[in-house]
Design an enzyme around this catalytic site. Structure first.
Site, PDB file in Angstrom:
ATOM      1  N   LYS A  80     -21.826 -26.989  10.761  1.00  0.00           N
ATOM      2  CA  LYS A  80     -20.803 -25.967  10.549  1.00  0.00           C
ATOM      3  C   LYS A  80     -20.024 -26.332   9.292  1.00  0.00           C
ATOM      4  O   LYS A  80     -19.936 -27.512   8.918  1.00  0.00           O
ATOM      5  CB  LYS A  80     -19.848 -25.901  11.744  1.00  0.00           C
ATOM      6  CG  LYS A  80     -19.133 -24.566  11.909  1.00  0.00           C
ATOM      7  CD  LYS A  80     -20.026 -23.493  12.508  1.00  0.00           C
ATOM      8  CE  LYS A  80     -19.236 -22.236  12.816  1.00  0.00           C
ATOM      9  NZ  LYS A  80     -20.045 -21.213  13.495  1.00  0.00           N
ATOM     10  N   GLY A 177      -8.655 -10.536  20.915  1.00  0.00           N
ATOM     11  CA  GLY A 177      -9.215 -10.636  19.575  1.00  0.00           C
ATOM     12  C   GLY A 177     -10.173  -9.494  19.321  1.00  0.00           C
ATOM     13  O   GLY A 177     -11.051  -9.214  20.142  1.00  0.00           O
ATOM     14  N   GLY A 179     -12.067  -8.689  16.238  1.00  0.00           N
ATOM     15  CA  GLY A 179     -12.828  -8.770  15.002  1.00  0.00           C
ATOM     16  C   GLY A 179     -14.123  -7.986  15.100  1.00  0.00           C
ATOM     17  O   GLY A 179     -14.320  -7.185  16.028  1.00  0.00           O
ATOM     18  N   VAL A 181     -17.235  -8.770  15.879  1.00  0.00           N
ATOM     19  CA  VAL A 181     -18.040  -8.956  17.084  1.00  0.00           C
ATOM     20  C   VAL A 181     -17.371  -8.283  18.275  1.00  0.00           C
ATOM     21  O   VAL A 181     -18.019  -7.570  19.055  1.00  0.00           O
ATOM     22  CB  VAL A 181     -18.266 -10.449  17.377  1.00  0.00           C
ATOM     23  CG1 VAL A 181     -19.016 -10.620  18.695  1.00  0.00           C
ATOM     24  CG2 VAL A 181     -19.033 -11.108  16.246  1.00  0.00           C
ATOM     25  N   ALA A 182     -16.075  -8.500  18.426  1.00  0.00           N
ATOM     26  CA  ALA A 182     -15.360  -7.933  19.565  1.00  0.00           C
ATOM     27  C   ALA A 182     -15.366  -6.410  19.532  1.00  0.00           C
ATOM     28  O   ALA A 182     -15.443  -5.758  20.586  1.00  0.00           O
ATOM     29  CB  ALA A 182     -13.930  -8.455  19.604  1.00  0.00           C
ATOM     30  N   TYR A 183     -15.297  -5.821  18.333  1.00  0.00           N
ATOM     31  CA  TYR A 183     -15.368  -4.365  18.238  1.00  0.00           C
ATOM     32  C   TYR A 183     -16.702  -3.872  18.788  1.00  0.00           C
ATOM     33  O   TYR A 183     -16.757  -2.919  19.578  1.00  0.00           O
ATOM     34  CB  TYR A 183     -15.185  -3.908  16.793  1.00  0.00           C
ATOM     35  CG  TYR A 183     -15.254  -2.406  16.642  1.00  0.00           C
ATOM     36  CD1 TYR A 183     -14.115  -1.618  16.824  1.00  0.00           C
ATOM     37  CD2 TYR A 183     -16.462  -1.759  16.347  1.00  0.00           C
ATOM     38  CE1 TYR A 183     -14.187  -0.225  16.704  1.00  0.00           C
ATOM     39  CE2 TYR A 183     -16.540  -0.380  16.231  1.00  0.00           C
ATOM     40  CZ  TYR A 183     -15.398   0.380  16.419  1.00  0.00           C
ATOM     41  OH  TYR A 183     -15.466   1.755  16.322  1.00  0.00           O
TER      42      TYR A 183
END
Length: 346
Positions: A80, A177, A179, A181-183
């Site tokens: 990472k 949250g 963002g 991905v969450a959308y």
């Protein structure tokens, strides 16, 4: 600060500190384990309070990638990178090209990709200086939709295990949250009939989900106290901790955030409370699975990627069953599975 004494160091193979005076680049690359293949994991840009927080994040995230890639049965090791700074203020072509040059110097031990506050366009700028990047437009592209799909399947797997029914109609989900991905996750949940309760520090993101998916907006701190079925942490990590566990009414924790448990012991506390936890690096592996298919000999295949992502449901089902049988927290079962795969090979 001694890196070797960090709790999260965990025998990392390599930790590299990168800087470039002209662009202002300050970054850390952490390579945790390369037994299964080159280390692969996204690059995150964040305005850390101090260097120690950045190091800790890089170490935790890279170890998580080792386990994520193993459990997803990908021929990748774990790594990472983090770029320190405010993404709204310091992004520039000069900075990303400087970072790309640092990646090139690693000679392929680590491949980077998108993560928090890093876009496909940013990775394309790195690509001007190095080929050791993945998730490029025209190839596998944005991994977010695949992470969202895998997380959605993980929620269904948790419901199936706990209730014997994966139907999401009228299931109440608190999403923390909002963002990219969450959308996408909210879209899947809404279309499946779930009732959404959402929060984010970005009010525009909240309004978008409220308008698009008939969600109910709640306060940043209020999200933990809601009488819901599923708590879906989709922001930064460590939101499952001593303070929040005592407040949660949800019986399932399943979201796309990394490092959701503040400490390993919190996984056992959650289990004892009767909450089913979908280990983060298992449920959110859809993006890295999609990135893998960019490296396929015959070229990228969206169909093959989606079929692989659908295996997240099966993997979680196995982890839940094994956890129940052995009376051990799901995150420890996932760790054991990852360690078995790393030891014995794919």
């Amino acid at each position: 600060m001694a890196v070797f004494n960090q709790v999260d160091f965990d025998n990392h193979e390599q930790v590299v500190f990168c800087s470039d005076k002209e662009s202002g680049l300050r970054a850390i690359v952490a390579v945790h384990n390369t037994k299964l293949g080159p280390a692969v994991g996204g690059c995150r840009m964040w305005d850390y309070a101090n260097d120690e927080d950045a190091i800790k994040d890089a170490l935790r995230l890279s170890k998580g990638m080792t386990y994520k890639n193993a459990v997803a049965r990908l021929p990748f090791g774990g790594g990472k990178s983090v770029i320190i700074g405010n993404a709204k203020e310091i992004k520039s072509e000069q900075l990303f090209r400087a970072f790309g040059r640092h990646l090139e110097q690693l000679g392929g031990r680590y491949y980077s990709a998108e993560d928090v506050n890093i876009t496909c366009d940013d990775v394309a700028l790195m690509n001007k200086e190095t080929n050791y990047v993945l998730g490029l437009e025209g190839k596998s592209g944005n991994p977010s939709p695949f992470t969202a799909y895998g997380t959605f399947l993980g929620i269904k797997a948790a419901l199936q295990h706990q209730r014997g029914d994966q139907n999401l109609s009228s299931v109440k989900v608190a999403v923390q949250g909002l963002g990219a991905v969450a959308y996408g996750l909210c879209k899947y949940l809404h279309e499946a009939g779930a009732r959404l309760f959402v929060t984010d520090i970005n009010q525009q993101a909240v309004e978008r989900v409220v308008n698009d998916f008939s969600a109910t907006a709640v306060g940043i701190d209020e999200i933990y106290d809601l009488d819901v079925d599923v708590y879906a942490p989709c922001a930064l990590g460590a939101t499952i901790n001593d303070e929040t566990i005592a407040r949660l009414k949800a019986t399932i924790i399943a979201g796309c955030a990394n490092n959701q448990l503040a400490e390993s012991r919190h996984g056992e506390i959650v289990r004892e409370k009767g909450i089913l936890y979908a280990p983060d690096y298992v449920i959110n592996a859809g993006g890295i699975i999609n990135v893998y298919y960019e490296t396929a000999p015959d070229g990228y295949s969206k169909m093959a990627s989606l079929e692989h992502v659908e295996g997240i449901f099966t993997t979680l089902t196995e982890i839940f069953a094994r956890s129940e049988k052995e009376q051990k927290s799901t995150h420890l079962i996932a760790d054991e599975l990852a360690q078995e795969i790393i030891k014995n090979g794919l």
